[in-house]
Design an enzyme around this catalytic site. Structure first.
Site, PDB file in Angstrom:
ATOM      1  N   TYR A  86       1.275  -1.300  -0.508  1.00 35.15           N
ATOM      2  CA  TYR A  86      -0.288  -0.181  -0.134  1.00 35.15           C
ATOM      3  C   TYR A  86       1.304   1.300  -0.077  1.00 35.15           C
ATOM      4  CZ  TYR A  86      -3.043   3.979   1.181  1.00 35.15           C
ATOM      5  OH  TYR A  86      -4.277   4.451   1.777  1.00 35.15           O
ATOM      6  N   TRP A 129       0.897   5.664  -1.940  1.00 28.52           N
ATOM      7  CA  TRP A 129       0.913   6.858  -3.019  1.00 28.52           C
ATOM      8  C   TRP A 129       1.801   6.799  -3.835  1.00 28.52           C
ATOM      9  CZ3 TRP A 129      -2.027  12.179  -3.772  1.00 28.52           C
ATOM     10  CH2 TRP A 129      -3.012  11.392  -2.448  1.00 28.52           C
TER      11      TRP A 129
HETATM   12  N1  LIG Z   1      -1.843   8.485  12.120  1.00 31.49           N
HETATM   13  C1  LIG Z   1      -2.271   8.911  10.997  1.00 31.49           C
HETATM   14  N2  LIG Z   1      -1.212   8.004   9.995  1.00 31.49           N
HETATM   15  C2  LIG Z   1      -2.487   8.453   8.593  1.00 31.49           C
HETATM   16  C3  LIG Z   1      -3.140   8.791   8.117  1.00 31.49           C
HETATM   17  C4  LIG Z   1      -3.659   9.623   9.269  1.00 31.49           C
HETATM   18  O1  LIG Z   1      -4.045  10.441   9.069  1.00 31.49           O
HETATM   19  N3  LIG Z   1      -3.141   9.765  10.733  1.00 31.49           N
HETATM   20  N4  LIG Z   1      -3.215   8.762   7.116  1.00 31.49           N
HETATM   21  C5  LIG Z   1      -3.094   7.592   6.510  1.00 31.49           C
HETATM   22  C6  LIG Z   1      -3.873   7.483   5.285  1.00 31.49           C
HETATM   23  S1  LIG Z   1      -5.012   8.600   4.151  1.00 31.49           S
HETATM   24  C7  LIG Z   1      -2.931   7.449   3.914  1.00 31.49           C
HETATM   25  S2  LIG Z   1      -3.319   7.113   2.024  1.00 31.49           S
HETATM   26  C8  LIG Z   1      -1.449   6.465   4.053  1.00 31.49           C
HETATM   27  C9  LIG Z   1       0.185   7.262   3.326  1.00 31.49           C
HETATM   28  O2  LIG Z   1       0.781   6.353   3.093  1.00 31.49           O
HETATM   29  P1  LIG Z   1       1.818   6.218   2.063  1.00 31.49           P
HETATM   30  O3  LIG Z   1       1.129   6.096   1.011  1.00 31.49           O
HETATM   31  O4  LIG Z   1       2.574   4.876   2.074  1.00 31.49           O
HETATM   32  O5  LIG Z   1       3.144   7.824   2.233  1.00 31.49           O
HETATM   33  P2  LIG Z   1       4.080   8.125   1.273  1.00 31.49           P
HETATM   34  O6  LIG Z   1       5.226   8.569   1.997  1.00 31.49           O
HETATM   35  O7  LIG Z   1       3.324   8.549   0.657  1.00 31.49           O
HETATM   36  O8  LIG Z   1       4.983   6.332   1.036  1.00 31.49           O
HETATM   37  C10 LIG Z   1       4.794   6.419  -0.385  1.00 31.49           C
HETATM   38  C11 LIG Z   1       6.516   5.998  -0.634  1.00 31.49           C
HETATM   39  O9  LIG Z   1       6.503   5.923  -2.021  1.00 31.49           O
HETATM   40  C12 LIG Z   1       7.685   5.434  -2.205  1.00 31.49           C
HETATM   41  N5  LIG Z   1       8.408   5.860  -3.603  1.00 31.49           N
HETATM   42  C13 LIG Z   1       7.129   7.566  -4.817  1.00 31.49           C
HETATM   43  N6  LIG Z   1       7.789   7.476  -5.395  1.00 31.49           N
HETATM   44  C14 LIG Z   1       8.309   5.742  -5.993  1.00 31.49           C
HETATM   45  C15 LIG Z   1       8.677   5.450  -6.724  1.00 31.49           C
HETATM   46  O10 LIG Z   1       8.882   5.812  -8.096  1.00 31.49           O
HETATM   47  N7  LIG Z   1       9.179   4.030  -6.630  1.00 31.49           N
HETATM   48  C16 LIG Z   1       9.224   3.599  -5.421  1.00 31.49           C
HETATM   49  N8  LIG Z   1       9.482   1.875  -5.296  1.00 31.49           N
HETATM   50  N9  LIG Z   1       9.023   4.164  -5.016  1.00 31.49           N
HETATM   51  C17 LIG Z   1       7.608   5.104  -4.578  1.00 31.49           C
HETATM   52  C18 LIG Z   1       8.366   7.537  -1.480  1.00 31.49           C
HETATM   53  O11 LIG Z   1       9.570   7.702  -1.318  1.00 31.49           O
HETATM   54  C19 LIG Z   1       7.437   7.179  -0.133  1.00 31.49           C
HETATM   55  O12 LIG Z   1       7.889   6.213   0.810  1.00 31.49           O
HETATM   56  O13 LIG Z   1      -0.942   7.668   5.855  1.00 31.49           O
HETATM   57  C20 LIG Z   1      -1.786   6.863   6.501  1.00 31.49           C
HETATM   58  N10 LIG Z   1      -1.285   7.344   7.865  1.00 31.49           N
HETATM   59  N1  LIG Z   2      -0.415  18.457   1.721  1.00 30.34           N
HETATM   60  C1  LIG Z   2      -0.979  17.453   2.192  1.00 30.34           C
HETATM   61  N2  LIG Z   2      -2.564  16.519   1.393  1.00 30.34           N
HETATM   62  C2  LIG Z   2      -3.014  16.155   1.831  1.00 30.34           C
HETATM   63  C3  LIG Z   2      -2.107  14.687   1.997  1.00 30.34           C
HETATM   64  C4  LIG Z   2      -0.997  14.784   2.294  1.00 30.34           C
HETATM   65  O1  LIG Z   2      -0.232  13.914   2.562  1.00 30.34           O
HETATM   66  N3  LIG Z   2      -0.761  15.825   2.873  1.00 30.34           N
HETATM   67  N4  LIG Z   2      -2.712  13.206   1.970  1.00 30.34           N
HETATM   68  C5  LIG Z   2      -3.952  13.486   1.002  1.00 30.34           C
HETATM   69  C6  LIG Z   2      -5.024  11.907   1.610  1.00 30.34           C
HETATM   70  S1  LIG Z   2      -3.819  10.120   1.228  1.00 30.34           S
HETATM   71  C7  LIG Z   2      -5.961  12.246   1.964  1.00 30.34           C
HETATM   72  S2  LIG Z   2      -6.583  10.583   2.063  1.00 30.34           S
HETATM   73  C8  LIG Z   2      -6.279  13.250   2.387  1.00 30.34           C
HETATM   74  C9  LIG Z   2      -6.812  13.223   3.625  1.00 30.34           C
HETATM   75  O2  LIG Z   2      -8.091  14.311   3.951  1.00 30.34           O
HETATM   76  P1  LIG Z   2      -8.634  14.463   5.199  1.00 30.34           P
HETATM   77  O3  LIG Z   2      -8.646  12.795   6.114  1.00 30.34           O
HETATM   78  O4  LIG Z   2      -9.812  15.256   5.492  1.00 30.34           O
HETATM   79  O5  LIG Z   2      -7.431  15.439   6.062  1.00 30.34           O
HETATM   80  P2  LIG Z   2      -7.056  14.834   7.830  1.00 30.34           P
HETATM   81  O6  LIG Z   2      -5.694  16.627   7.603  1.00 30.34           O
HETATM   82  O7  LIG Z   2      -6.781  13.745   8.434  1.00 30.34           O
HETATM   83  O8  LIG Z   2      -7.983  15.800   8.415  1.00 30.34           O
HETATM   84  C10 LIG Z   2      -9.230  16.897   8.229  1.00 30.34           C
HETATM   85  C11 LIG Z   2      -9.592  17.998   9.757  1.00 30.34           C
HETATM   86  O9  LIG Z   2     -10.746  16.977  10.332  1.00 30.34           O
HETATM   87  C12 LIG Z   2      -9.987  17.562  11.207  1.00 30.34           C
HETATM   88  N5  LIG Z   2     -11.049  16.352  12.719  1.00 30.34           N
HETATM   89  C13 LIG Z   2      -9.945  15.023  12.500  1.00 30.34           C
HETATM   90  N6  LIG Z   2     -11.146  14.113  13.639  1.00 30.34           N
HETATM   91  C14 LIG Z   2     -12.041  14.883  13.468  1.00 30.34           C
HETATM   92  C15 LIG Z   2     -12.786  14.746  14.153  1.00 30.34           C
HETATM   93  O10 LIG Z   2     -13.450  14.048  15.448  1.00 30.34           O
HETATM   94  N7  LIG Z   2     -14.562  15.541  13.700  1.00 30.34           N
HETATM   95  C16 LIG Z   2     -14.202  17.002  13.526  1.00 30.34           C
HETATM   96  N8  LIG Z   2     -15.376  17.280  13.235  1.00 30.34           N
HETATM   97  N9  LIG Z   2     -12.972  16.833  12.824  1.00 30.34           N
HETATM   98  C17 LIG Z   2     -11.954  16.429  12.898  1.00 30.34           C
HETATM   99  C18 LIG Z   2      -8.854  17.376  11.550  1.00 30.34           C
HETATM  100  O11 LIG Z   2      -9.206  18.648  12.517  1.00 30.34           O
HETATM  101  C19 LIG Z   2      -8.577  17.706  10.416  1.00 30.34           C
HETATM  102  O12 LIG Z   2      -7.391  19.056  10.315  1.00 30.34           O
HETATM  103  O13 LIG Z   2      -6.096  14.400   2.709  1.00 30.34           O
HETATM  104  C20 LIG Z   2      -4.776  14.146   1.506  1.00 30.34           C
HETATM  105  N10 LIG Z   2      -3.792  15.767   1.028  1.00 30.34           N
HETATM  106 MO   LIG Z   3      -5.450   8.743   1.675  1.00 26.85          MO
END
Ligand SMILES: Nc1nc2c(c(=O)[nH]1)N[C@H]1C(S)=C(S)[C@@H](COP(=O)(O)OP(=O)(O)OC[C@H]3O[C@@H](n4cnc5c(=O)[nH]c(N)nc54)[C@H](O)[C@@H]3O)O[C@H]1N2
Ligand SMILES: Nc1nc2c(c(=O)[nH]1)N[C@H]1C(S)=C(S)[C@@H](COP(=O)(O)OP(=O)(O)OC[C@H]3O[C@@H](n4cnc5c(=O)[nH]c(N)nc54)[C@H](O)[C@@H]3O)O[C@H]1N2
Ligand SMILES: [Mo]
Length: 771
Positions: free
Chosen positions: A109, A111
């Protein structure tokens, strides 16, 4: 000489400015109305000290220390590429023969990067699928619970993935927009597959100028940009379901519910209504009841309900709300509230999730697929909900319940990751590492020395997108972008596709893997496939050569506003939803039939084990939100200058209300220790009055830098050493990172520096190199 090469990333399209084989700058894409700051981190990240220069193997693995060995010891031995490929191929063949395909976890898993052909995870899936299969990961971290729930109750995931009712429709028709989790600016910096145009801010401004009133229902005022002039309703985290139930009660007590819509378009109102009124469980869900749980005054709850009933209202919640214990419930209840208001399918009304979560949600666009590799078959494999990965390692041979299914957990012998970072994304990292160490062999393909690479047995250095040709494309973005190679591969890095082709060769299936195409032929093939599909959707795209020379194709937006569920609203008999009843399921017989005590047949309030109202709050009195970072994408770009500039004494900032700080003798800018029973990290304190007292917030993505002992203090500030690793419920089994209690204290001792952005020192002396 300076060259400009068209290119794309999840955080924006750009031209790479290249001098003497190095990326020295970026020029934002001319058609982007609002390019993001993250582009500025690209040059330094591509040429970072933390790039992996060549293949490595863990010394202990070469000596035969496999199952149960400690990983992350940084004892790496350089390998020549041909030896690395041979070791990987032999080990893959051995594991397959001895333990079967399902013993390889290849879900991988993450991005990855924007280019769709070299998309690392897709390449790995293709390689493993053609080799017989693998254990894959189902759903995602973003909205895993929501995407399992919505097909049961609305018959589609469009309501969270798009296309959703678009901003032009909102600007024209909506009068009030209730935004649970707000509409954060930071999240709209990115689009998976590439953000050609950042149109979120212009659309928000247009909606505000058109007179839409915004309400930010969130523990954090900063979740709505100043220019929206949003009302802030500071809610206790994880209590949104209670607030929505209180609103539902307020509507019922004034007879403001849309009885017609509930009768003609919904099923199960006869079951939900008695619950709201307390007839079925003895507890009326009055605004006063909701106030005691949410910390939002009853008058405010009533006013919100009545305001939404009196005028066209759009309801939305960010994806974060369902990333919590019982995360299915607030989303289901928001659908129920929208049904009570009767607006589902009307212009500018109804409900959708994620307007504030990703650039592209609500942007006018045609429903076109993105350019990409065809889906891979996974014949011998099985799938595990992605957030249950540690359980997968911990409980081989046992049953995991998910969405009415019993999944027999395989015994994972080999872990293979390309394009993701489990030591970024997963919860309770100390526990993950204990489970991870049970594998015999761990292979990681990465450009950088991330924590995942550091926890591998065999590390294969991958190119970044700038070192190869590709196509950037997203179904949420109007632009398809040519990504021209800008610089040669750095060090000995190779493309994921090429290294996997060589392993396939050693295993006897190179031609099936490559289909005898090289990079150039693949790109032309994938583009032409897409062009044909686009043609069927009425868009006549130029041929590949013109696309490649011009650097992009723009798919024009549709002429008319898009309203989700419009057909269903107009005629539910002729256009039923894809649910068992054909209607909105306020009660789901299917879900009730699963018999899960924690998720019944209709939405309901359930206390999480970790939130401010829980007994555990006596010991850990602060609710930690781990939000998406404004300064990077997850762990990506953390070595860059934009991320570095935001840190405090080199650590990730922790946001805290001044009142909470004063009670602890803490001051802005000092180092603090954030801890609970699962782990501890350092952070730099930033005081912010815009946070509800009792709530602290920390962005994800600071690279994990733990002291070497088991459970060691993380020096950098990765909140996942603190978050709890439970599924949202057996229904969705999504990530529940937002349910997390912590305590914070001053860290007055000397703090070792963060060194994780440097490459680990390999074992160099030949004598250390085992044979
Ligand atoms: N506590 C907490 N944890 C969370 C979340 C949260 O809200 N709270 N959010 C979650 C969510 S929504 C998401 S989507 C995940 C994201 O988690 P990930 O998608 O696993 O995070 P990334 O750091 O984007 O990891 C992508 C990796 O791919 C590598 N990469 C980039 N390009 C290439 C390439 O061309 N080849 C290879 N082999 N590798 C490459 C990058 O260096 C990077 O290390 O995290 C989750 N974790
Ligand atoms: N710059 C940047 N943008 C991103 C990403 C990134 O890594 N960097 N990641 C992308 C990815 S993979 C995803 S999945 C999306 C995720 O998008 P979201 O899930 O919407 O992003 P978060 O920042 O986790 O949460 C948004 C806000 O929800 C509020 N929140 C948290 N818990 C609660 C709750 O219990 N109740 C209420 N009412 N509010 C709450 C927090 O204050 C937080 O700022 O973002 C994407 N956009
Ligand atoms: Mo995500």
């Amino acid at each position: 000489m300076t060259a400009f090469r068209p290119h794309s990333a999840h955080w924006g399209s750009f031209d790479a400015v290249v001098e003497q084989g190095r990326v020295v700058g970026v020029r934002p894409f001319a058609a982007d109305p609002n390019p993001g700051a993250l582009l500025q981190s690209i040059p330094a990240t591509v040429h970072a000290e933390s790039r992996i220069d060549r293949p490595y193997a863990r010394a202990g693995w070469l000596r035969g220390e496999r199952r149960g060995a400690q990983r992350g010891d940084r004892d790496f031995v350089p390998l020549p590429w041909d030896e690395a490929i041979r070791l990987v191929a032999e080990e893959t063949a051995r594991v397959r023969a001895e333990h079967g395909h399902a013993s390889i976890l290849g879900g991988s898993y993450g991005w990855s990067s924007a280019g769709r052909f070299h998309h690392a995870r897709s390449q790995l899936h293709r390689f493993l699928g053609l080799g017989g299969g693998f254990t894959t990961q189902l759903t995602n971290y973003s909205y895993g619970a929501g995407m399992t729930l919505m097909p049961h109750i609305l018959g589609t995931n469009d309501v969270l993935q798009g296309p959703v009712t678009d901003w032009p429709s909102i600007a024209r028709h909506t009068r009030v927009m209730l935004c649970f989790g707000g509409l954060p600016l930071k999240n709209a910096l990115v689009t998976a597959g590439g953000a050609g145009a950042h149109e979120y801010v212009p659309w928000l401004k247009q909606a505000a100028a058109a007179g839409v009133r915004f309400v930010n229902i969130s523990p954090f005022r900063g979740d709505a940009p100043e220019f929206l002039k949003a009302e802030w309703v500071p809610i206790r985290p994880n209590t949104d379901t209670a607030l929505m139930l209180g609103m539902a009660h307020a509507l019922l007590s004034e007879g403001m519910e849309d009885r017609g819509f509930l009768a003609t378009h919904c099923t199960g109102w006869d079951r939900l209504r008695p619950y709201i009124l307390g007839e079925s469980d003895g507890q009326p869900k009055t605004p006063e009841w909701a106030a005691s749980l949410t910390g939002v005054p009853a008058e405010t709850i009533r006013a919100l309900a009545w305001e939404a009933a009196r005028q066209p209202a759009m309801l939305t919640a960010t994806w974060s709300l369902q990333r919590a214990e019982h995360g299915e419930q607030p989303w289901w209840m928001l659908v129920a509230l929208a049904a009570m208001l009767g607006g589902i399918g009307r212009p500018g009304e109804g409900v959708a999730f994620g307007y504030g979560s990703l650039n592209g949600m609500g942007t006018p666009r045609r429903k076109l697929p993105s350019v990409g590799l065809p889906a891979t078959r996974n014949p011998g494999g099985i799938g595990i909900p992605v957030s249950r990965v540690t359980e997968l390692f911990e409980r081989p041979g046992e049953i995991l319940q998910y969405n009415g299914r019993d999944i027999l957990l395989p015994d994972i012998r080999m872990i293979w990751w390309a394009g993701g970072n489990p030591f970024h994304h997963h919860q309770d990292l100390n526990r993950l590492r204990r489970g991870w160490n049970r594998a015999e062999t761990i292979i990681v393909q990465e450009p950088w020395w991330t924590a995942a690479a550091r926890h591998a047995d065999i590390v294969l250095p991958a190119t970044t997108t700038l070192e190869r040709n590709d196509i950037g494309s997203s179904s949420s973005d109007r632009f398809v972008r040519a990504m021209h190679q800008a610089i040669p591969p750095q060090g000995q890095a190779r493309n994921d596709h090429s290294m996997l082709a060589d392993v396939a060769d050693a295993l006897g299936y190179r031609d099936r893997f490559t289909e005898q195409r090289d990079e150039g032929v693949w790109l032309r093939h994938l583009y032409e496939r897409w062009r044909q599909v686009a043609g069927k959707h009425g868009f006549d795209a130029p041929g590949f050569d013109r696309f490649w020379a011009e650097g992009h194709v723009e798919v024009p937006p549709p002429d008319e506003d898009f309203v989700l569920f419009a057909d269903f609203a107009a005629d539910p008999e002729a256009h039923p939803l894809n649910t068992p009843s054909g209607k909105v399921e306020l009660f789901s017989d299917t879900i009730a039939g699963f018999g899960y005590s924690e998720s019944g047949g209709h939405p309901r309030w359930q206390e999480p084990a970790e939130y401010l109202g829980a007994p555990l709050a006596a010991r850990f009195p602060l609710h930690l939100l781990s939000v998406q970072p404004a300064t990077r994408l997850h762990g990506q770009l953390d070595p860059g200058p934009v991320s570095a500039a935001s840190k405090i004494q080199g650590r990730e900032p922790l946001l805290m209300h001044p009142g909470d700080a004063a009670g602890r003798g803490l001051e802005d800018g000092m180092l603090v220790r954030v801890f609970n029973e699962r782990g501890a990290c350092l952070a730099g304190l930033r005081l912010d009055e815009g946070l509800r007292p009792g709530v602290v917030a920390m962005a994800t993505g600071a690279w994990w830098d733990p002291l070497p002992e088991e459970g060691g203090l993380d020096l950098h500030g990765n909140p996942n050493v603190l978050t709890q690793d439970v599924g949202t419920s057996r229904l969705g089994q999504g990530c529940a990172a937002q349910s997390c209690l912590v305590q914070v204290e001053a860290h007055r001792a000397a703090a070792p520096p963060v060194t994780v952005h440097r490459a680990p020192r390999p074992l160099e002396r030949p004598s250390e190199r085992p044979v």
